[in-house]
Design a protein around this motif. Structure first.
Motif, PDB file in Angstrom:
ATOM      1  N   UNK A 148       0.789  -1.241   0.000  1.00  0.00           N
ATOM      2  CA  UNK A 148       0.000   0.000   0.000  1.00  0.00           C
ATOM      3  C   UNK A 148       0.814   1.282   0.000  1.00  0.00           C
ATOM      4  N   UNK A 149       2.067   1.261   0.463  1.00  0.00           N
ATOM      5  CA  UNK A 149       2.854   2.500   0.558  1.00  0.00           C
ATOM      6  C   UNK A 149       3.854   2.640  -0.577  1.00  0.00           C
ATOM      7  N   UNK A 150       3.780   1.794  -1.584  1.00  0.00           N
ATOM      8  CA  UNK A 150       4.713   1.873  -2.697  1.00  0.00           C
ATOM      9  C   UNK A 150       6.023   1.164  -2.383  1.00  0.00           C
ATOM     10  N   UNK A 151       6.905   1.170  -3.334  1.00  0.00           N
ATOM     11  CA  UNK A 151       8.188   0.501  -3.187  1.00  0.00           C
ATOM     12  C   UNK A 151       8.588  -0.126  -4.505  1.00  0.00           C
ATOM     13  N   UNK A 152       9.774  -0.714  -4.538  1.00  0.00           N
ATOM     14  CA  UNK A 152      10.263  -1.303  -5.781  1.00  0.00           C
ATOM     15  C   UNK A 152      11.232  -2.430  -5.481  1.00  0.00           C
ATOM     16  N   UNK A 153      11.420  -3.289  -6.462  1.00  0.00           N
ATOM     17  CA  UNK A 153      12.448  -4.323  -6.416  1.00  0.00           C
ATOM     18  C   UNK A 153      13.460  -3.998  -7.503  1.00  0.00           C
ATOM     19  N   UNK A 154      14.721  -3.865  -7.124  1.00  0.00           N
ATOM     20  CA  UNK A 154      15.805  -3.758  -8.095  1.00  0.00           C
ATOM     21  C   UNK A 154      16.463  -5.127  -8.161  1.00  0.00           C
ATOM     22  N   UNK A 155      16.502  -5.707  -9.334  1.00  0.00           N
ATOM     23  CA  UNK A 155      17.056  -7.051  -9.491  1.00  0.00           C
ATOM     24  C   UNK A 155      18.077  -7.057 -10.614  1.00  0.00           C
ATOM     25  N   UNK A 156      18.932  -8.075 -10.594  1.00  0.00           N
ATOM     26  CA  UNK A 156      19.935  -8.201 -11.638  1.00  0.00           C
ATOM     27  C   UNK A 156      20.642  -9.532 -11.536  1.00  0.00           C
ATOM     28  N   UNK A 157      21.521  -9.788 -12.487  1.00  0.00           N
ATOM     29  CA  UNK A 157      22.225 -11.065 -12.549  1.00  0.00           C
ATOM     30  C   UNK A 157      23.659 -10.961 -12.045  1.00  0.00           C
ATOM     31  N   UNK A 158      24.070  -9.772 -11.601  1.00  0.00           N
ATOM     32  CA  UNK A 158      25.409  -9.545 -11.065  1.00  0.00           C
ATOM     33  C   UNK A 158      25.266  -9.093  -9.616  1.00  0.00           C
ATOM     34  N   UNK A 159      25.600  -9.983  -8.680  1.00  0.00           N
ATOM     35  CA  UNK A 159      25.407  -9.678  -7.271  1.00  0.00           C
ATOM     36  C   UNK A 159      26.201  -8.485  -6.803  1.00  0.00           C
ATOM     37  N   UNK A 160      27.406  -8.291  -7.320  1.00  0.00           N
ATOM     38  CA  UNK A 160      28.245  -7.178  -6.862  1.00  0.00           C
ATOM     39  C   UNK A 160      27.634  -5.834  -7.246  1.00  0.00           C
ATOM     40  N   UNK A 161      26.997  -5.756  -8.430  1.00  0.00           N
ATOM     41  CA  UNK A 161      26.383  -4.491  -8.828  1.00  0.00           C
ATOM     42  C   UNK A 161      25.163  -4.175  -7.973  1.00  0.00           C
ATOM     43  N   UNK A 162      24.364  -5.186  -7.650  1.00  0.00           N
ATOM     44  CA  UNK A 162      23.224  -4.957  -6.774  1.00  0.00           C
ATOM     45  C   UNK A 162      23.696  -4.515  -5.385  1.00  0.00           C
ATOM     46  N   UNK A 163      24.823  -5.049  -4.934  1.00  0.00           N
ATOM     47  CA  UNK A 163      25.393  -4.598  -3.666  1.00  0.00           C
ATOM     48  C   UNK A 163      25.779  -3.130  -3.736  1.00  0.00           C
ATOM     49  N   UNK A 164      26.350  -2.698  -4.843  1.00  0.00           N
ATOM     50  CA  UNK A 164      26.733  -1.291  -4.996  1.00  0.00           C
ATOM     51  C   UNK A 164      25.506  -0.388  -4.929  1.00  0.00           C
ATOM     52  N   UNK A 165      24.423  -0.802  -5.579  1.00  0.00           N
ATOM     53  CA  UNK A 165      23.182  -0.020  -5.507  1.00  0.00           C
ATOM     54  C   UNK A 165      22.688   0.033  -4.071  1.00  0.00           C
TER      55      UNK A 165
END
Length: 226
Positions: A148-165
């Motif tokens: 109800x309050x919004x939000x998002x999922x950021x996903x990817x195939x490179x774990x290190x880049x998702x960690x940087x985000x």
């Protein structure tokens, strides 16, 4: 953090990797949030008009390729493509765009705000990552999972880049995030071929797992922002 601000976070993270970049190549979609995400991050959108094929508006791949050569790869932050959209526009040609991004060594961020519920959109992302380059894809929590309050999922195939985000985010990611420090009772998604391991977590987190299990070409790393 809704979809637009999550896209901005991806762009700001890429800025550290590509400090000379000024432009984002964006196959046009008439939606304000993804456009403002690029402006807010401080980049100049390079709008590529779609072409009419039959009764559909499709990605003009030749125009994208020309822009990559004209601007120079080092001056381009990324290609910002879209899956979910409204007719007569159809999803961008992700496989071809991903191949071009790999060829020119340009990052590729996909706006798939509505796309988690579409097996076709998820298949396009999977194929794009298999044949070329997709650095991250962003989907909405309120649209897909009724948060109800919004939000998002950021996903990817490179774990290190998702960690940087994750490190760029000015706050703590959700405990269900694959890279959140383990919390008692929190769900942690493990790297396993083709699916996400289930841990202890609330029902909303488990629904997210199920939606993203359609990937078959390796681990999918998630960052949940609420």
């Amino acid at each position: 953090m809704a979809t637009g601000m999550s896209l901005t976070l991806c762009f700001l993270t890429l800025r550290h990797k590509r400090p000379k970049a000024r432009y984002i190549i964006w196959p046009r979609i008439d939606q304000k949030s993804c456009f403002k995400a690029m402006i807010t991050a401080g980049f100049e959108p390079v709008v590529v008009e779609n072409i009419l094929e039959g009764d559909e508006l499709r990605t003009d791949l030749e125009a994208v390729d020309r822009k990559m050569q004209e601007l120079g790869a080092e001056n381009i932050l990324c290609v910002h493509s879209t899956t979910s959209c409204f007719a007569p526009r159809v999803p961008n040609r992700l496989e071809e765009l991903a191949t071009m991004c790999a060829k020119y060594d340009i990052p590729h961020v996909v706006n798939t705000a509505y796309g988690v519920q579409s097996s076709k959109c998820m298949h396009l992302i999977q194929q794009g990552a298999r044949v070329g380059r997709i650095d991250a894809f962003v989907q909405s929590l309120d649209i897909n999972f009724m948060v109800p309050v919004g939000g998002a999922i950021i996903a990817g195939f490179n774990g290190s880049f998702i960690q940087e985000i994750s490190r760029m985010y000015p706050g703590l990611p959700h405990p269900g995030c694959a890279h959140h420090p383990a919390h008692p009772g929190g769900q942690r998604l493990q790297e396993t071929p083709g699916r996400a391991e289930e841990g202890e977590g609330d029902s909303k987190d488990k629904s997210i797992q199920v939606k993203l299990r359609s990937f078959q070409n390796g681990a999918c790393w998630l960052l949940l922002l609420k």
